[in-house]
Design a protein around this motif. Structure first.
Motif, PDB file in Angstrom:
ATOM      1  N   LEU A 125       8.091  -5.173   1.379  1.00 21.15           N
ATOM      2  CA  LEU A 125       9.138  -5.340   0.374  1.00 21.15           C
ATOM      3  C   LEU A 125      10.402  -4.684   0.891  1.00 21.15           C
ATOM      4  O   LEU A 125      10.411  -3.509   1.248  1.00 21.15           O
ATOM      5  CB  LEU A 125       8.710  -4.693  -0.949  1.00 21.15           C
ATOM      6  N   LYS A 126      11.458  -5.488   0.936  1.00 24.47           N
ATOM      7  CA  LYS A 126      12.746  -4.913   1.336  1.00 24.47           C
ATOM      8  C   LYS A 126      13.367  -4.280   0.107  1.00 24.47           C
ATOM      9  O   LYS A 126      13.106  -4.686  -1.006  1.00 24.47           O
ATOM     10  CB  LYS A 126      13.665  -6.021   1.860  1.00 24.47           C
ATOM     11  N   ASN A 127      14.210  -3.317   0.276  1.00 22.84           N
ATOM     12  CA  ASN A 127      14.925  -2.691  -0.836  1.00 22.84           C
ATOM     13  C   ASN A 127      13.984  -2.147  -1.898  1.00 22.84           C
ATOM     14  O   ASN A 127      14.152  -2.429  -3.077  1.00 22.84           O
ATOM     15  CB  ASN A 127      15.878  -3.680  -1.524  1.00 22.84           C
ATOM     16  N   TYR A 128      12.995  -1.418  -1.480  1.00 18.88           N
ATOM     17  CA  TYR A 128      12.099  -0.827  -2.476  1.00 18.88           C
ATOM     18  C   TYR A 128      12.792   0.301  -3.213  1.00 18.88           C
ATOM     19  O   TYR A 128      13.428   1.158  -2.601  1.00 18.88           O
ATOM     20  CB  TYR A 128      10.842  -0.284  -1.781  1.00 18.88           C
ATOM     21  N   SER A 129      12.687   0.267  -4.524  1.00 17.49           N
ATOM     22  CA  SER A 129      13.085   1.465  -5.275  1.00 17.49           C
ATOM     23  C   SER A 129      12.138   1.601  -6.450  1.00 17.49           C
ATOM     24  O   SER A 129      11.678   0.615  -7.021  1.00 17.49           O
ATOM     25  CB  SER A 129      14.532   1.373  -5.747  1.00 17.49           C
ATOM     26  N   TYR A 130      11.820   2.850  -6.781  1.00 19.69           N
ATOM     27  CA  TYR A 130      10.876   3.074  -7.870  1.00 19.69           C
ATOM     28  C   TYR A 130      11.663   3.129  -9.182  1.00 19.69           C
ATOM     29  O   TYR A 130      12.653   3.850  -9.266  1.00 19.69           O
ATOM     30  CB  TYR A 130      10.112   4.384  -7.657  1.00 19.69           C
ATOM     31  N   PRO A 131      11.250   2.367 -10.196  1.00 18.02           N
ATOM     32  CA  PRO A 131      12.032   2.346 -11.438  1.00 18.02           C
ATOM     33  C   PRO A 131      12.035   3.704 -12.130  1.00 18.02           C
ATOM     34  O   PRO A 131      11.068   4.455 -12.047  1.00 18.02           O
ATOM     35  CB  PRO A 131      11.320   1.296 -12.294  1.00 18.02           C
ATOM     36  N   VAL A 191      -1.142  -8.578  -1.043  1.00 19.70           N
ATOM     37  CA  VAL A 191      -0.040  -7.891  -1.716  1.00 19.70           C
ATOM     38  C   VAL A 191       0.071  -6.453  -1.173  1.00 19.70           C
ATOM     39  O   VAL A 191       1.166  -5.936  -0.974  1.00 19.70           O
ATOM     40  CB  VAL A 191      -0.243  -7.895  -3.250  1.00 19.70           C
ATOM     41  N   ALA A 192      -1.079  -5.836  -0.902  1.00 20.23           N
ATOM     42  CA  ALA A 192      -1.056  -4.492  -0.321  1.00 20.23           C
ATOM     43  C   ALA A 192      -0.407  -4.505   1.064  1.00 20.23           C
ATOM     44  O   ALA A 192       0.236  -3.539   1.475  1.00 20.23           O
ATOM     45  CB  ALA A 192      -2.470  -3.931  -0.240  1.00 20.23           C
ATOM     46  N   ASP A 194       2.687 -10.355  -6.838  1.00 22.02           N
ATOM     47  CA  ASP A 194       3.850 -10.319  -5.956  1.00 22.02           C
ATOM     48  C   ASP A 194       4.204  -8.852  -5.719  1.00 22.02           C
ATOM     49  O   ASP A 194       4.313  -8.074  -6.672  1.00 22.02           O
ATOM     50  CB  ASP A 194       5.010 -11.045  -6.657  1.00 22.02           C
ATOM     51  N   VAL A 195       4.364  -8.489  -4.471  1.00 23.43           N
ATOM     52  CA  VAL A 195       4.631  -7.086  -4.151  1.00 23.43           C
ATOM     53  C   VAL A 195       5.895  -6.581  -4.846  1.00 23.43           C
ATOM     54  O   VAL A 195       6.016  -5.405  -5.168  1.00 23.43           O
ATOM     55  CB  VAL A 195       4.679  -6.875  -2.610  1.00 23.43           C
ATOM     56  N   GLY A 196       6.803  -7.499  -5.132  1.00 17.68           N
ATOM     57  CA  GLY A 196       8.036  -7.134  -5.831  1.00 17.68           C
ATOM     58  C   GLY A 196       7.773  -6.579  -7.224  1.00 17.68           C
ATOM     59  O   GLY A 196       8.574  -5.804  -7.772  1.00 17.68           O
ATOM     60  N   ASP A 197       6.654  -6.977  -7.819  1.00 16.89           N
ATOM     61  CA  ASP A 197       6.315  -6.480  -9.166  1.00 16.89           C
ATOM     62  C   ASP A 197       5.629  -5.119  -9.137  1.00 16.89           C
ATOM     63  O   ASP A 197       5.469  -4.468 -10.162  1.00 16.89           O
ATOM     64  CB  ASP A 197       5.343  -7.453  -9.866  1.00 16.89           C
ATOM     65  N   LEU A 198       5.163  -4.710  -7.959  1.00 19.83           N
ATOM     66  CA  LEU A 198       4.302  -3.532  -7.875  1.00 19.83           C
ATOM     67  C   LEU A 198       4.954  -2.244  -8.406  1.00 19.83           C
ATOM     68  O   LEU A 198       4.339  -1.531  -9.207  1.00 19.83           O
ATOM     69  CB  LEU A 198       3.783  -3.369  -6.439  1.00 19.83           C
ATOM     70  N   PRO A 199       6.205  -1.936  -7.989  1.00 21.17           N
ATOM     71  CA  PRO A 199       6.800  -0.682  -8.496  1.00 21.17           C
ATOM     72  C   PRO A 199       6.848  -0.658 -10.032  1.00 21.17           C
ATOM     73  O   PRO A 199       6.466   0.342 -10.652  1.00 21.17           O
ATOM     74  CB  PRO A 199       8.210  -0.699  -7.899  1.00 21.17           C
ATOM     75  N   ARG A 200       7.287  -1.750 -10.622  1.00 20.12           N
ATOM     76  CA  ARG A 200       7.354  -1.806 -12.093  1.00 20.12           C
ATOM     77  C   ARG A 200       5.964  -1.630 -12.700  1.00 20.12           C
ATOM     78  O   ARG A 200       5.775  -0.882 -13.667  1.00 20.12           O
ATOM     79  CB  ARG A 200       7.943  -3.164 -12.524  1.00 20.12           C
ATOM     80  N   ILE A 201       4.981  -2.289 -12.125  1.00 28.76           N
ATOM     81  CA  ILE A 201       3.633  -2.239 -12.697  1.00 28.76           C
ATOM     82  C   ILE A 201       3.055  -0.822 -12.635  1.00 28.76           C
ATOM     83  O   ILE A 201       2.441  -0.352 -13.587  1.00 28.76           O
ATOM     84  CB  ILE A 201       2.719  -3.268 -11.991  1.00 28.76           C
ATOM     85  N   ALA A 209       0.833  -1.204   0.000  1.00 31.20           N
ATOM     86  CA  ALA A 209       0.000   0.000   0.000  1.00 31.20           C
ATOM     87  C   ALA A 209       0.870   1.258   0.000  1.00 31.20           C
ATOM     88  O   ALA A 209       0.607   2.217  -0.734  1.00 31.20           O
ATOM     89  CB  ALA A 209      -0.918  -0.013   1.219  1.00 31.20           C
ATOM     90  N   GLU A 210       1.927   1.241   0.807  1.00 28.11           N
ATOM     91  CA  GLU A 210       2.821   2.412   0.874  1.00 28.11           C
ATOM     92  C   GLU A 210       3.569   2.596  -0.450  1.00 28.11           C
ATOM     93  O   GLU A 210       3.753   3.726  -0.917  1.00 28.11           O
ATOM     94  CB  GLU A 210       3.826   2.241   2.020  1.00 28.11           C
ATOM     95  N   ILE A 211       3.963   1.478  -1.018  1.00 25.47           N
ATOM     96  CA  ILE A 211       4.653   1.545  -2.311  1.00 25.47           C
ATOM     97  C   ILE A 211       3.724   2.146  -3.363  1.00 25.47           C
ATOM     98  O   ILE A 211       4.125   3.001  -4.158  1.00 25.47           O
ATOM     99  CB  ILE A 211       5.123   0.136  -2.739  1.00 25.47           C
ATOM    100  N   LEU A 212       2.476   1.711  -3.327  1.00 24.92           N
ATOM    101  CA  LEU A 212       1.508   2.228  -4.301  1.00 24.92           C
ATOM    102  C   LEU A 212       1.389   3.745  -4.192  1.00 24.92           C
ATOM    103  O   LEU A 212       1.495   4.475  -5.185  1.00 24.92           O
ATOM    104  CB  LEU A 212       0.141   1.568  -4.084  1.00 24.92           C
ATOM    105  N   ILE A 213       1.169   4.221  -2.974  1.00 30.77           N
ATOM    106  CA  ILE A 213       0.971   5.662  -2.802  1.00 30.77           C
ATOM    107  C   ILE A 213       2.248   6.424  -3.149  1.00 30.77           C
ATOM    108  O   ILE A 213       2.198   7.478  -3.791  1.00 30.77           O
ATOM    109  CB  ILE A 213       0.505   5.986  -1.356  1.00 30.77           C
ATOM    110  N   ASP A 214       3.391   5.853  -2.786  1.00 31.41           N
ATOM    111  CA  ASP A 214       4.646   6.495  -3.156  1.00 31.41           C
ATOM    112  C   ASP A 214       4.773   6.571  -4.685  1.00 31.41           C
ATOM    113  O   ASP A 214       5.146   7.612  -5.236  1.00 31.41           O
ATOM    114  CB  ASP A 214       5.830   5.725  -2.568  1.00 31.41           C
ATOM    115  N   GLY A 215       4.425   5.480  -5.339  1.00 29.56           N
ATOM    116  CA  GLY A 215       4.491   5.453  -6.804  1.00 29.56           C
ATOM    117  C   GLY A 215       3.564   6.490  -7.414  1.00 29.56           C
ATOM    118  O   GLY A 215       3.925   7.197  -8.355  1.00 29.56           O
TER     119      GLY A 215
END
Ligand SMILES: Cc1ncc(C[n+]2csc(CCOP(=O)(O)OP(=O)(O)O)c2C)c(N)n1
Ligand SMILES: [Mg+2]
Lengths: 172, 576
Positions: free
Chosen positions: B167-173, B162-163, B131-138, B4-10
């Protein structure tokens, strides 16, 4: 002109990609005669072979629409193209009477069909070859009494290196 | 960080400032992150369809990607009409839906629907995030796909686990890698040259342009081309505003309810230069009868549109802005010739007209003519679908792109109000007017509350003819006035067969829209006579907040000109 076309679609191996391709054709009202999809030497890539019977304009539209899918890397209509190896596979179950058996086995030999299971009342066999050869074989054994068969649908491979997507996608 | 945090950050990284949506069980983790997010405004609509159209109105009025966030199951299915509407008009939206936990997918779990399956045929692309690992790319891909090439809706379905997943080591592509997606930009030079040559030899060239001009931001280029070549131009519903309505070369909107000059020009031209259009059947009529004498050139970013409906002689795949620039460089200046004179003659000979009964009854066209006096060039007009939409398209005085928004391809009743709301949220300093019908307004009328409570100052105009007017018009003209289920005033006492209003019609019309407006805490005004029209417009448009202005218009007014379905463009009915 309405005729059969064999189209090879190279796609990224993503969730539901086969459904995307088949869904696209049915959504636009095109009839799929056969469709097969399978993984390739590249784990990221999946190949789909489909046979459709449509007019030239429809084929052009089908190819463009397939190209439009985000997951599509390449679309090739290989009908009327040289340098393609096209194959199909069939498993076929025939009823056989004692008196016909020798004849049938002879025919199978000519076509290089392999017996898989031979019983008193039936024979199951397999055969790989060009779609035309498979059609002809079915025609020849029909009088013996076909109980069941299943065909793989067509699949193909180019003898040469294929161009990359952009070259045929944008049409100019 | 969790999904969820990754989504909002993205979303923040994609420049999202507003989300339209509606909560539910599986999206609580995402809403919880939004709860403490300051830089994204969340607009709670009253229905998920409203949220989707609002995101669409946001996108159409700004060119930015509109975003909506909704729950699984019924929340997801409620967005279907909105997604299809955006798809058919190539509007960039990203629809984020919650989904049941991955382990429950396929079990008919509570509020599980197959969003990817449901949206496959109505969006540009869609994703199920497993998979949460795919979320930033998606997220990155979804926004990229939605806004580039031919824009369109993208759906992202996110299972609740998934929300919640970390995810460790999150980075936005920073970039996308989409080997199968390479939108064209530059047109083939040879083809552009061919078109320039064709123009040099054409006696009767015509530009036919549409929504693609607006998507590509190619308005200036189009005007430059017209400046240099004086080619007359017809503009589709989706392209209205890209050429000012009073431009000397502008012949109006073509098609079923097109201007006579526009249709005559399409019939007669010898070179048709189509840009960012798709030869919709509402414009061409029977395809084999369309522009039969013309060499057809088609410039479009979507190769699949070229040759789809009409045979094309000069196909050019590319971005409208880039290709028009290439064309401007290659064409010789052209001055007006007898063809221009003829098109101008048609324009003069066949002006828009309607019959006024001379009494105090209100012609719907009159309301729009008067409205023109109260809005400015910057105002955004959003329509619903029906007769009022066609009158708006014909009578409104648009001068700029992204100022006239309408559901063209899907023709979605209920689009107007929520889309206007989205446009108003995106353009807080701009006057936004929604022109709706008495049928269409009721299809998403719940959004009045959203407007009122959030002080979104949409000015809603309802042209009330107490009919599903557009359908009634067809019944009137082609079905012997057999008014089957088009009368919104019809009650149980009405005779089985009704061929039009009479003295015995029920006295009551429901709902009382002025009271509905008031019940929603906003101002409501009504005009029943011609004399009251100006007064209501003046009072209504002067309101600071949202307002509803209802006009009782002639019940059986028809939209003209009209080409009947199945007839060629040469076969126009002018009305009386
Ligand atoms: C969701 C939806 N349902 C049905 C239709 C078919 N339809 C097109 S126009 C129309 C009538 C619209 O009536 P109203 O909103 O009163 O506008 P009017 O034509 O009277 O101006 C209908 C039913 C549609 N376009 N969209
Ligand atoms: Mg109406």
């Amino acid at each position: 002109m309405v005729e059969k076309h064999t189209i090879i679609v190279t796609v990224l191996n993503s969730i539901g990609v086969l459904a995307r391709v088949s869904g696209l054709l049915s959504q636009r009202g095109y009839n799929i005669e056969s469709i097969i999809g399978a993984p390739t030497e590249d784990p990221n890539v999946y190949k789909i072979s489909l046979v459709v019977e449509e007019s030239d304009e429809h084929i052009e539209q089908i190819i463009k629409q397939l190209n439009k899918l985000i997951d599509t890397v390449r679309v090739m209509d290989i009908s009327h193209k040289d340098n393609y190896i096209v194959r199909e596979y069939i498993i076929l179950k025939l009823e056989v009477k004692e008196k016909n058996r020798t004849d049938l086995f002879h025919l199978m030999q000519v076509f290089k069909a392999n017996p898989i299971d031979v019983a008193t009342d039936h024979v199951i066999m397999e055969l790989a070859g060009t779609p035309r050869k498979i059609d002809r074989f079915i025609e020849m054994v029909r009088p013996y009494g076909i109980q069941e068969y299943i065909r793989s649908g067509e699949f193909a491979m180019a003898e040469y290196q294929l161009p990359k997507k952009g070259e045929n996608k944008n049409g100019d | 960080m969790n999904g969820a945090e990754i989504l909002i950050d993205g979303l923040k990284r994609e420049g999202v400032d507003t989300i339209f949506g509606y909560p539910g069980g599986v999206v609580i983790p995402i809403f919880d992150v939004l709860y403490s997010t300051k830089d994204i405004k969340f607009l709670l609509t009253r229905h998920e369809q409203g949220a989707t159209h609002a995101a669409d109105g946001y996108a159409r009025s700004t060119g930015k990607v509109g975003v909506c966030l909704i729950t699984s199951g019924p929340g997801a299915t409620n967005t279907i009409t909105g997604i299809a509407t955006a798809k058919l008009d190539s509007s960039p939206i990203v629809v984020i839906s919650g989904q049941v936990a991955t382990g429950n997918i396929g079990t008919d779990a509570f509020q599980e629907t197959d969003m990817v399956g449901l949206t496959r045929s109505i969006c540009k692309h869609n994703y199920l995030v497993k998979d949460v690992g795919d979320l930033p790319r998606i997220i990155k891909e979804a926004f990229y796909i939605a806004r580039t090439g031919r824009p369109g809706p993208v759906s992202i379905d996110i299972p609740v686990d998934v929300a919640n997943a970390k995810l460790k080591n999150y980075s936005y592509p920073e970039t996308v890698s989409l080997p199968g997606y390479k939108p064209a930009n530059k047109g083939n030079n040879g083809q552009v040259k061919k078109l320039a040559d064709a123009l040099a030899h054409a006696q009767k060239p015509l530009l036919y342009t549409g929504g693609g001009i607006i998507s590509a931001g190619a308005t200036d280029k189009l005007l430059q081309l017209i400046d240099k070549t004086q080619i007359p131009v017809v503009v589709t519903l989706m392209g209205l505003g890209s050429v000012p309505f009073d431009h000397p070369c502008f012949l109006g909107m073509p098609g079923m309810h097109g201007r006579v000059a526009a249709n005559k020009a399409l019939v007669d031209c010898d070179l048709l230069i189509a840009v960012g259009v798709r030869f919709d059947d509402r414009i061409t009529g029977p395809r084999h009868t369309f522009a039969t004498q013309a060499t057809v050139a088609h410039i479009d970013i979507d190769p699949a549109e070229i040759g789809k409906n009409v045979k094309t002689d000069i196909p050019i795949v590319g971005d409208a802005k880039t290709v028009l620039q290439q064309l401007i460089e290659k064409v010789n200046p052209r001055s007006k010739n007898s063809w221009n004179e003829r098109t101008e003659f048609w324009k003069e000979k066949y002006p828009l007209s309607y019959k006024n009964n001379g009494n105090d009854s209100v012609n719907p066209q009159y309301v729009i003519e008067r409205l023109n006096e109260f809005v400015n060039d910057d105002s955004i007009i959003v329509t619903d679908v029906g007769q009022h939409q066609m009158w708006s398209a014909l009578y409104c005085q648009y001068r700029h792109p992204r100022k006239f928004l309408s559901s063209g391809g899907l023709g979605t009743m209920g689009f107007g109000l929520p889309a206007a709301m989205g446009a108003a949220v995106a353009n807080p300093d701009t006057q936004v007017v929604c022109i709706s019908g008495d049928g269409g307004i009721q299809m998403n009328i719940q959004e009045l509350a959203t407007c009122a409570i959030n002080r979104i100052p949409v000015k809603v105009i309802v042209l009330n003819n107490a009919f599903l007017g557009m359908v009634r018009q067809w019944q009137d003209l082609f079905w012997d006035k057999r008014y089957a289920q088009v009368c919104l005033q019809r009650g149980t006492d009405c005779p089985d067969e009704c061929h039009g209003p009479s003295g015995n019609c029920p006295p009551q019309y429901l709902p009382d829209l002025v009271k509905v407006a008031e019940a929603n805490g906003m101002a409501g005004y009504r005009a029943k006579t011609k004399a009251e029209v100006d007064e209501v417009l003046k009072k209504g448009l002067a309101e600071e907040g949202p307002v509803l202005m209802e006009f009782f218009v002639n019940r059986e007014e028809n939209v003209f000109p009209m080409v009947s379905a199945g007839k060629p463009l040469s076969d126009m009915m002018m009305g009386d």
